[in-house]
Scaffold this motif. Structure first.
Motif, PDB file in Angstrom:
ATOM      1  N   UNK A 103       0.831  -1.217   0.000  1.00 53.68           N
ATOM      2  CA  UNK A 103       0.000   0.000   0.000  1.00 53.68           C
ATOM      3  C   UNK A 103       0.858   1.256   0.000  1.00 53.68           C
ATOM      4  N   UNK A 104       1.836   1.314   0.881  1.00 54.82           N
ATOM      5  CA  UNK A 104       2.657   2.517   0.984  1.00 54.82           C
ATOM      6  C   UNK A 104       3.581   2.678  -0.217  1.00 54.82           C
ATOM      7  N   UNK A 105       4.034   1.597  -0.793  1.00 54.72           N
ATOM      8  CA  UNK A 105       4.851   1.696  -1.997  1.00 54.72           C
ATOM      9  C   UNK A 105       4.033   2.257  -3.151  1.00 54.72           C
ATOM     10  N   UNK A 106       2.802   1.771  -3.299  1.00 56.26           N
ATOM     11  CA  UNK A 106       1.933   2.254  -4.373  1.00 56.26           C
ATOM     12  C   UNK A 106       1.560   3.721  -4.172  1.00 56.26           C
ATOM     13  N   UNK A 107       1.207   4.075  -2.952  1.00 59.94           N
ATOM     14  CA  UNK A 107       0.850   5.467  -2.665  1.00 59.94           C
ATOM     15  C   UNK A 107       2.055   6.381  -2.865  1.00 59.94           C
ATOM     16  N   UNK A 108       3.240   5.938  -2.373  1.00 56.88           N
ATOM     17  CA  UNK A 108       4.437   6.745  -2.555  1.00 56.88           C
ATOM     18  C   UNK A 108       4.796   6.932  -4.018  1.00 56.88           C
ATOM     19  N   UNK A 109       4.655   5.861  -4.811  1.00 56.91           N
ATOM     20  CA  UNK A 109       4.920   5.975  -6.241  1.00 56.91           C
ATOM     21  C   UNK A 109       3.943   6.916  -6.932  1.00 56.91           C
ATOM     22  N   UNK A 110       2.684   6.858  -6.515  1.00 58.15           N
ATOM     23  CA  UNK A 110       1.671   7.746  -7.102  1.00 58.15           C
ATOM     24  C   UNK A 110       1.955   9.203  -6.743  1.00 58.15           C
ATOM     25  N   UNK A 111       2.390   9.450  -5.505  1.00 59.65           N
ATOM     26  CA  UNK A 111       2.736  10.813  -5.085  1.00 59.65           C
ATOM     27  C   UNK A 111       3.908  11.348  -5.899  1.00 59.65           C
ATOM     28  N   UNK A 112       4.921  10.520  -6.099  1.00 60.84           N
ATOM     29  CA  UNK A 112       6.071  10.941  -6.909  1.00 60.84           C
ATOM     30  C   UNK A 112       5.656  11.250  -8.344  1.00 60.84           C
TER      31      UNK A 112
END
Length: 279
Positions: A11-20
């Motif tokens: 979840x956090x990897x996907x959210x972090x990638x989306x934020x970037x």
């Protein structure tokens, strides 16, 4: 142990990638503002400026026509402030009328107001221009700020839905205490709809700050230009466009937007998701 669960990591990897992914255009704009104007698009795939220069900010702040970019920021701030006050006052009063007062055709007029939400600005642009031209309001802020004092459909709808969540028993209690209709609005309703008003203020700020079409239509003097118009002046169809200065001043113009967002972001959620009263 919960923090190391695979679902949490994914979840956090996907959210972090989306934020970037969302922030990359802003980072690219920031880095490009420090590049030589002629090399911005030639080295678009290189994020780090080489060489790193500050000249774009110096040139951009000088503005044009003898007016610095600070003048355009001041004009925009005045435009935003007057428009924001008009939106809040008029929309709150109109929303109170729709939500609390009984009058003939209330449902019909509310439906008409909702329909205007789907009406593109281009439809009314020419009729409004003709009216304001006949009134002699061209090259002034009047055509841009006066309509704000007649309500905004989106803000009216938002406030109506918010006011309807407030129990009518409060109105009845205030009436027993001797309050008239305006006192009920001012003393009871207005304090309770503060989160919704804050949300409307934030949206009004964003939409007015970024408004380009309206100022282009009605403002002719460089001394009255807004930030959006000033940024557009760095581009030219006849000579070389000063992309570096435009990107630099774009970053400067984004600072108030980011400041307002980070300070008041919680009001957006509260104004839309919460009810009029909290238990």
């Amino acid at each position: 142990m919960r923090s190391f669960q695979p679902k949490w990591i994914i979840y956090h990897v996907l959210v972090g990638g989306f934020v970037l992914l969302l922030l990359y255009p802003v980072v690219w704009l920031l880095m490009s503002s420090f590049k030589v104007s002629e090399q911005i698009f030639l080295t678009a795939d290189h994020l780090i400026p080489d060489p790193f220069i500050l000249e774009n900010y110096v040139q951009g702040w000088k503005g044009f026509g003898g007016y610095s970019f600070g003048v355009f920021i001041k004009n925009t701030a005045v435009f935003v402030f007057i428009t924001l006050i008009g939106h809040l006052i008029s929309s709150a009063l109109i929303a109170f009328g729709f939500a609390r007062l009984k009058f003939a055709g209330r449902g019909f007029w509310f439906a008409v107001m909702i329909v205007t939400l789907m009406l593109p600005y281009e439809v009314v642009m020419i009729p409004q221009y003709i009216i304001f031209s006949q009134l002699g309001w061209l090259n002034s802020l009047k055509p841009l700020v006066v309509p704000a004092y007649f309500g905004h459909p989106f803000f009216i709808f938002l406030l109506v839905q918010f006011i309807r969540t407030i129990p009518r028993e409060l109105d009845e209690a205030a009436t027993i205490d001797g309050c008239n209709t305006f006192q009920i609005f001012y003393r009871i309703i207005l304090p309770l709809i503060t989160p919704a008003l804050a949300t409307a203020a934030i949206f009004s700020f964003y939409w007015t700050w970024d408004n380009l079409l309206g100022p282009v239509l009605y403002l002719n003097s460089p001394s009255k230009y807004t930030v959006s118009m000033a940024l557009n002046m760095f581009l030219s169809n006849e000579t070389v466009s000063n992309w570096g200065a435009m990107f630099a001043m774009s970053i400067v113009s984004l600072i108030p937007v980011f400041v307002v967002f980070f300070i008041f972001q919680r009001y957006v959620v509260e104004g839309i998701a919460t009810s009029g009263l909290k238990s």
